[in-house]
Design a protein around this motif. Structure first.
Motif, PDB file in Angstrom:
ATOM      1  N   ILE A 439       0.448  -1.885  -0.269  1.00  0.00           N
ATOM      2  CA  ILE A 439       0.033  -0.006   0.009  1.00  0.00           C
ATOM      3  C   ILE A 439       0.686   1.541   0.076  1.00  0.00           C
ATOM      4  CG2 ILE A 439      -1.937   1.392   1.573  1.00  0.00           C
ATOM      5  CD1 ILE A 439      -2.718  -1.437   1.816  1.00  0.00           C
ATOM      6  N   LYS A 440       1.980   1.177   0.939  1.00  0.00           N
ATOM      7  CA  LYS A 440       2.431   2.271   1.155  1.00  0.00           C
ATOM      8  C   LYS A 440       3.832   2.723  -0.403  1.00  0.00           C
ATOM      9  CE  LYS A 440       6.680   4.019   3.518  1.00  0.00           C
ATOM     10  NZ  LYS A 440       7.894   3.746   4.722  1.00  0.00           N
ATOM     11  N   GLU A 441       3.673   1.415  -1.221  1.00  0.00           N
ATOM     12  CA  GLU A 441       4.461   1.583  -2.197  1.00  0.00           C
ATOM     13  C   GLU A 441       3.246   2.021  -3.837  1.00  0.00           C
ATOM     14  OE1 GLU A 441       8.225   1.853  -2.977  1.00  0.00           O
ATOM     15  OE2 GLU A 441       7.820   1.689  -0.688  1.00  0.00           O
ATOM     16  N   ASN A 442       2.690   1.695  -3.482  1.00  0.00           N
ATOM     17  CA  ASN A 442       1.325   2.294  -4.151  1.00  0.00           C
ATOM     18  C   ASN A 442       1.563   2.157  -6.304  1.00  0.00           C
ATOM     19  OD1 ASN A 442      -1.349   3.525  -5.238  1.00  0.00           O
ATOM     20  ND2 ASN A 442      -0.284   5.263  -5.076  1.00  0.00           N
ATOM     21  N   ILE A 443       2.021   0.987  -6.256  1.00  0.00           N
ATOM     22  CA  ILE A 443       3.445   0.677  -7.547  1.00  0.00           C
ATOM     23  C   ILE A 443       1.795   0.861  -8.681  1.00  0.00           C
ATOM     24  CG2 ILE A 443       4.785  -0.913  -9.420  1.00  0.00           C
ATOM     25  CD1 ILE A 443       6.450  -1.666  -6.624  1.00  0.00           C
ATOM     26  N   VAL A 444       0.829  -0.180  -8.433  1.00  0.00           N
ATOM     27  CA  VAL A 444       0.139  -0.328  -9.467  1.00  0.00           C
ATOM     28  C   VAL A 444      -1.461   0.219  -8.525  1.00  0.00           C
ATOM     29  CG1 VAL A 444      -1.757  -1.801 -10.569  1.00  0.00           C
ATOM     30  CG2 VAL A 444       0.651  -1.825 -10.199  1.00  0.00           C
ATOM     31  N   PRO A 445      -1.882   1.735  -8.530  1.00  0.00           N
ATOM     32  CA  PRO A 445      -3.579   1.494  -8.246  1.00  0.00           C
ATOM     33  C   PRO A 445      -4.080   0.673  -7.943  1.00  0.00           C
ATOM     34  CG  PRO A 445      -2.032   3.587  -9.483  1.00  0.00           C
ATOM     35  CD  PRO A 445      -1.947   2.109  -9.516  1.00  0.00           C
ATOM     36  N   PHE A 446      -4.777  -0.528  -8.339  1.00  0.00           N
ATOM     37  CA  PHE A 446      -5.747  -0.934  -8.594  1.00  0.00           C
ATOM     38  C   PHE A 446      -5.289  -1.986  -7.221  1.00  0.00           C
ATOM     39  CE2 PHE A 446      -7.975  -5.070  -9.011  1.00  0.00           C
ATOM     40  CZ  PHE A 446      -9.050  -4.802  -9.084  1.00  0.00           C
ATOM     41  N   CYS A 447      -4.066  -2.730  -7.776  1.00  0.00           N
ATOM     42  CA  CYS A 447      -3.126  -3.420  -6.167  1.00  0.00           C
ATOM     43  C   CYS A 447      -3.399  -3.117  -5.182  1.00  0.00           C
ATOM     44  CB  CYS A 447      -2.178  -3.674  -7.244  1.00  0.00           C
ATOM     45  SG  CYS A 447      -1.252  -5.330  -5.645  1.00  0.00           S
ATOM     46  N   THR A 448      -3.760  -1.687  -4.509  1.00  0.00           N
ATOM     47  CA  THR A 448      -3.398  -0.866  -4.342  1.00  0.00           C
ATOM     48  C   THR A 448      -4.706  -0.937  -3.720  1.00  0.00           C
ATOM     49  OG1 THR A 448      -1.396   0.206  -4.433  1.00  0.00           O
ATOM     50  CG2 THR A 448      -2.628   1.077  -2.449  1.00  0.00           C
ATOM     51  N   LEU A 449      -5.786  -0.580  -3.646  1.00  0.00           N
ATOM     52  CA  LEU A 449      -7.150  -0.219  -3.293  1.00  0.00           C
ATOM     53  C   LEU A 449      -7.412  -1.745  -2.818  1.00  0.00           C
ATOM     54  CD1 LEU A 449      -9.748   0.489  -4.457  1.00  0.00           C
ATOM     55  CD2 LEU A 449      -9.658   0.895  -6.126  1.00  0.00           C
ATOM     56  N   THR A 450      -7.255  -2.777  -4.076  1.00  0.00           N
ATOM     57  CA  THR A 450      -7.974  -4.500  -3.265  1.00  0.00           C
ATOM     58  C   THR A 450      -7.165  -4.362  -2.468  1.00  0.00           C
ATOM     59  OG1 THR A 450      -7.755  -4.531  -5.943  1.00  0.00           O
ATOM     60  CG2 THR A 450      -8.451  -6.200  -4.558  1.00  0.00           C
ATOM     61  N   ALA A 451      -5.361  -4.630  -1.761  1.00  0.00           N
ATOM     62  CA  ALA A 451      -4.866  -4.093  -0.820  1.00  0.00           C
ATOM     63  C   ALA A 451      -6.249  -3.831   0.372  1.00  0.00           C
ATOM     64  CB  ALA A 451      -3.917  -4.321  -0.279  1.00  0.00           C
ATOM     65  N   LEU A 452      -6.137  -2.688   0.234  1.00  0.00           N
ATOM     66  CA  LEU A 452      -6.295  -1.733   1.025  1.00  0.00           C
ATOM     67  C   LEU A 452      -8.108  -1.619   1.719  1.00  0.00           C
ATOM     68  CD1 LEU A 452      -5.904   0.575   3.092  1.00  0.00           C
ATOM     69  CD2 LEU A 452      -6.369   2.346   1.583  1.00  0.00           C
ATOM     70  N   GLN A 453      -8.921  -2.528   0.757  1.00  0.00           N
ATOM     71  CA  GLN A 453     -10.332  -3.152   0.749  1.00  0.00           C
ATOM     72  C   GLN A 453     -10.478  -4.336   1.342  1.00  0.00           C
ATOM     73  OE1 GLN A 453     -11.414  -3.329  -2.878  1.00  0.00           O
ATOM     74  NE2 GLN A 453     -12.972  -1.755  -3.363  1.00  0.00           N
ATOM     75  N   CYS A 454      -8.954  -4.843   1.198  1.00  0.00           N
ATOM     76  CA  CYS A 454      -8.727  -6.543   2.465  1.00  0.00           C
ATOM     77  C   CYS A 454      -8.773  -6.150   3.619  1.00  0.00           C
ATOM     78  CB  CYS A 454      -7.828  -7.078   1.709  1.00  0.00           C
ATOM     79  SG  CYS A 454      -6.809  -8.340   3.142  1.00  0.00           S
TER      80      CYS A 454
END
Length: 893
Positions: A439-454
């Motif tokens: 989440i901190k690195e936010n390389i791929v915004p969609f992946c960051t979003l999905t991780a945060l939803q988790c």
């Protein structure tokens, strides 16, 4: 029955003379008998009444076996293949073979004892030889052959069905080994798949899978003795470089079936598979499946993955691992009490194949199936998660590369991570640290979003995560990111920025706000952290955007726990600074305010932050909003939305006054009830032109309750302006009783009233047409006033007497040109209702003290000046009741 009796007698005669006949004559008589047998079968729909059916099955099977061997004897492969085809053809001189085949086909479907007789005839070995030839020797089709394709399909179906019925029995497998063709066929599938007969691929695979499921110790010893699996694996390594991936999968799945299915009987074939680089073969094959179109080769690919998954439980000894449980953990987690079952992981090699494929492939289907396989293994036994994660660390390692995978795979992966907490009740601290880094690195915004939803789902499960994610630095990270976004929003001043990723990034901001709301909910410590970070001015920036508003309000409501004044200042300030047309913003702010006003401790902060004036200013901003017909921009807003806003504003005032004498005195002494009456009167549904009303003779009179009923539950509703007036008077009536802030939301109440009206209309229709109109479960009609309690309640307690004064001040404004009769009728109904409110001596005393007497005189002086005015008499009665309570003479003067 007669036909079967005749056949039975004929077969008995055949049995008696058969020992004395030469073989050719025996065969002739049997072949003459079979057409009659098949005819009887067809006519009796498969119901057989034939006592010697086992003997018949034995005789026919032996003859078919004999004919097959005769046609195969000493011939080269292609010639033998042609001879078999001629033997089993339905037409031509060799039709006897087809007759025998069809008879065996029917007999094989009767009972187990009959099947044993067929198996004992030597037919299992003979048909395996046939299958080997049909599979390995493809014939070139000519134009004449196309005419017989349908017959060929029927012949193939009968052959395959007979083999399936025989080979699913252990006795059939034992007989099959005599032919020495089983290992040849298995090896052929692994070496000649691209050269074999195309039409026999699927049938051959089906037969071999049936044999695999029925393996015995003898069959396993037989296959091991001839190095069948070793040779097959070597052949498949060659095929994997040349054949299309889907074809290799189909061939490999057959070999892998024998490995997997044999394990419960003996581990020998699995050991042979492992010792000959079988897992490396599967890894090579599966990696070649990248990029396959959806459903291309999927059944066999999925079958291989399923078998690999099953092989993880095939091992001699339980895995012993000692993990280091990192605390804190959820209260109900207890690893020591976790008892392993028989489905625990005992073999890590097949799992390593799955793990390697996920790490090396970015194919959506392949990666998705592997994640599903891991979920299946966890579901078999919760211990499996720990056995795998403490040895191979698959999820830990996958987290490092998940942002490279397709979006659906990312979603599936984080659901799997979420299930560790939700289903296993375990907090995987190391994995969560990696997710947080992602989440901190936010390389791929969609992946960051999905991780945060988790992580959000976990946080909502248990309060423990509020502490975990604060101590890990996630809360601070989110606050820093939100501060940055708030500054961007402030600079853009509401103008959308031209950014192709705006959709995902905006959704990410929403989830970040939701996450902060979840972390601060019920956590004073986290709320203090938010305040100490100086985030309050930045958080309130998100109020303007409807996407962010819900989560933002949740954060601010939590802030009120430590500082009511700051919350009230923000909400009242936002209400007052909102534009006239930002109705949804105002509604959301009011609903939030109502939730906080449920706490009596918030009332003084509400007053100190000019909350009363703020809510009344909302009403004054809606001047003319309820005109009938609506005009200007209000026409686009809709009157329901305006009424909803009026409802919540009055609810907020009532909630702030509830059981709070200081606020009640403040509201009364500052003339805010008079201000409320003025603002409500300017909404547009009340008369404001100041012309003198001309009294008319009333033809009928209705009570206030009846007007409510007519407005909301009648098939002939009142004019829109009057309905709006009645809504507002109904709000005030509940404010008088101190219950308005406890009522259902306006939209829900409106829906209830419409349902009540529908029920009433249905009831009336049923009364008029009792036979033609039936409505199951029809409720009794309920009027609108019954939904909120009848306005004519006995011994009503007046909680807020100032609201009665508001009703009196609005009384002369219950008028509209062209509706003189209706206007005066509703005025009389309201006066009668007010009279019912002051029935008790206590109520009259309260009303006198709040100045209702002078309000009646000043607001309704036209009615007092004319004896002929319809309101003269009821108002005089109200005046007399109140005057009897007045203790000071100057009040009467």
């Amino acid at each position: 029955t007669l036909l079967w009796e005749t056949l039975g007698k004929q077969f008995v005669e055949y049995e008696q003379v058969a020992p004395f006949l030469i073989p050719e004559e025996q065969q002739r008589r049997l072949l003459e008998f079979l057409p009659l047998f098949l005819k009887a079968w067809d006519q009796s729909a498969g119901v057989i009444v034939f006592p010697n059916i086992q003997l018949l099955a034995s005789e026919v099977s032996k003859l078919l076996t004999k004919e097959i061997k005769r046609n195969l004897n000493g011939k080269p492969a292609e010639e033998a293949r042609l001879a078999l085809e001629q033997l089993l053809k339905q037409k031509g001189e060799a039709g006897d073979g087809h007759l025998l085949l069809k008879s065996v086909y029917l007999l094989s479907q009767t009972d187990l004892r009959t099947m044993w007789n067929i198996i004992g005839s030597g037919l299992p070995a003979a048909l395996m030889q046939c299958l080997y030839l049909f599979f390995t020797v493809p014939l070139k089709k000519t134009s004449d052959d196309r005419e017989t394709s349908e017959d060929d399909a029927q012949t193939q179906e009968m052959l395959v069905k007979i083999m399936l019925n025989m080979y699913k029995e252990e006795q059939g497998i034992e007989e099959l080994l005599a032919a020495d063709k089983l290992q040849s066929l298995i090896i052929a599938t692994s070496s000649l798949w691209d050269q074999c007969s195309h039409s026999w691929k699927v049938p051959t695979g089906c037969v071999l899978r049936t044999i695999s499921k029925a393996q015995t110790k003898n069959s396993i010893v037989y296959l091991q003795a001839v190095d069948c699996i070793k040779i097959a694996v070597q052949n498949l390594f060659t095929l994997a470089d040349t054949l299309p991936a889907c074809d290799v999968c189909e061939a490999a799945s057959i070999v892998l079936c024998f490995v997997k299915d044999s394990y419960p009987v003996s581990p020998a074939l699995l050991t042979e598979f492992e010792n000959n680089d079988g897992y490396q073969l599967l890894l090579k094959i599966l990696l070649r499946c990248e990029g396959l179109q959806q459903n291309e080769g999927d059944p066999y690919l999925d079958e291989i993955l399923d078998m690999l998954t099953c092989l993880t439980t095939c091992g001699k000894t339980e895995l012993k691992v000692s993990g280091n449980i990192v605390h804190p953990q959820l209260p109900h987690f207890d690893f020591e009490r976790t008892q392993p079952s028989g489905m625990t992981v005992k073999n890590l090699q097949p799992f390593q194949v799955l793990q390697s494929i996920f790490q090396r492939s970015n194919d959506q289907h392949l990666c998705g199936r592997i994640l599903a396989a891991i979920g299946t293994i966890w579901a078999w036994d919760r211990v499996n998660f720990f056995l795998l994660e403490w040895t191979l660390q698959p999820i830990n390692q996958f987290t490092d590369i998940i942002h490279f995978k397709p979006h659906p795979v990312q979603v599936q992966f984080f659901r799997l991570v979420e299930s560790i907490v939700l289903d296993l009740s375990y907090v995987p601290h190391e994995i969560l640290k990696k997710v947080q880094y992602l989440i901190k690195e936010n390389i791929v915004p969609f992946c960051t979003l999905t991780a945060l939803q988790c992580l959000l789902s976990m946080t909502q499960k248990d309060l423990l995560f509020s502490d975990i994610f604060r101590d890990s630095g996630l809360l601070g990270l989110l606050l820093a990111l939100l501060r940055k976004e708030a500054k961007i929003l402030r600079k853009s001043a509401g103008t959308p920025l031209p950014n192709p990723k705006e959709g995902t990034e905006k959704e990410l901001n929403v989830v970040m706000l939701k996450m902060v709301a979840a972390l601060t909910a019920r956590s004073v410590r986290n709320t203090v952290v938010l305040k100490d970070y100086g985030m309050v001015p930045y958080i309130k920036i998100f109020l303007d955007d409807e996407c962010y508003r819900s989560a933002t309000l949740s954060i601010l409501e939590q802030l009120s726990v430590i500082n009511y004044e700051e919350y009230m200042s923000i909400i009242i300030g936002a209400l007052c600074s909102s534009t006239q047309w930002e109705l949804h913003l105002k509604l959301d702010l009011l609903k939030s305010l109502l939730r906080i006003l449920e706490s009596p401790k918030s009332h003084s902060a509400f007053r100190a932050c000019s909350g009363f004036n703020g809510l009344l200013s909302l009403l004054s901003d809606m001047e003319g909003a309820l005109q009938d017909p609506p005009c200007g921009q209000w026409a686009a807003v809709g009157q329901n939305c305006v009424l909803e806003l009026v409802f919540y504003a009055l609810q907020g005032i009532t909630a702030a006054l509830h059981l709070d004498p200081v606020n009640s005195t403040f509201f009364q002494r500052n003339g805010l009830f008079e201000k409320m009456a003025e603002d409500l009167g300017s909404l547009g549904c009340f008369w404001t032109e100041g012309k003198k009303q001309i009294p008319v003779r009333l033809e009928k009179t209705r009570t206030f309750a009846e007007f409510l009923d007519a407005a909301f539950c009648s098939s002939k509703p009142l004019p829109e302006w009057l309905k709006n007036c009645i809504w507002i008077l109904n709000f005030l009536d509940h404010m008088v009783k101190g219950t308005l802030h406890q009522e259902s939301p306006f939209k829900e109440r409106k829906l209830e009233m419409e349902e009540a009206r529908d029920d009433q209309e249905a009831s009336q229709a049923q009364e008029e047409h009792p036979v033609a109109f039936k409505r199951p479960g029809n409720k009794l009609p309920a009027s609108a006033y019954m939904l909120w309690g009848s306005p004519e309640e006995k011994d009503c307690t007046i909680v807020h007497p100032g609201a009665v004064c508001v009703m009196v001040r609005l009384l002369p404004k219950l008028y509209k040109e062209g509706y003189a009769q209706l206007s005066q009728e509703i005025q009389c109904a309201v006066v009668d209702h007010i009279q019912s409110l002051v029935k008790s001596e206590k109520s009259r005393q309260v009303m006198c003290e709040c100045g209702l007497l002078s309000t009646v005189i000043t607001s309704c002086q036209d009615a007092f000046c004319s004896d002929s005015h319809p309101l003269h008499l009821p108002l005089t009665r109200v005046f007399e009741k109140l005057a009897s309570q007045a203790v000071e003479p100057h009040v009467l003067r």
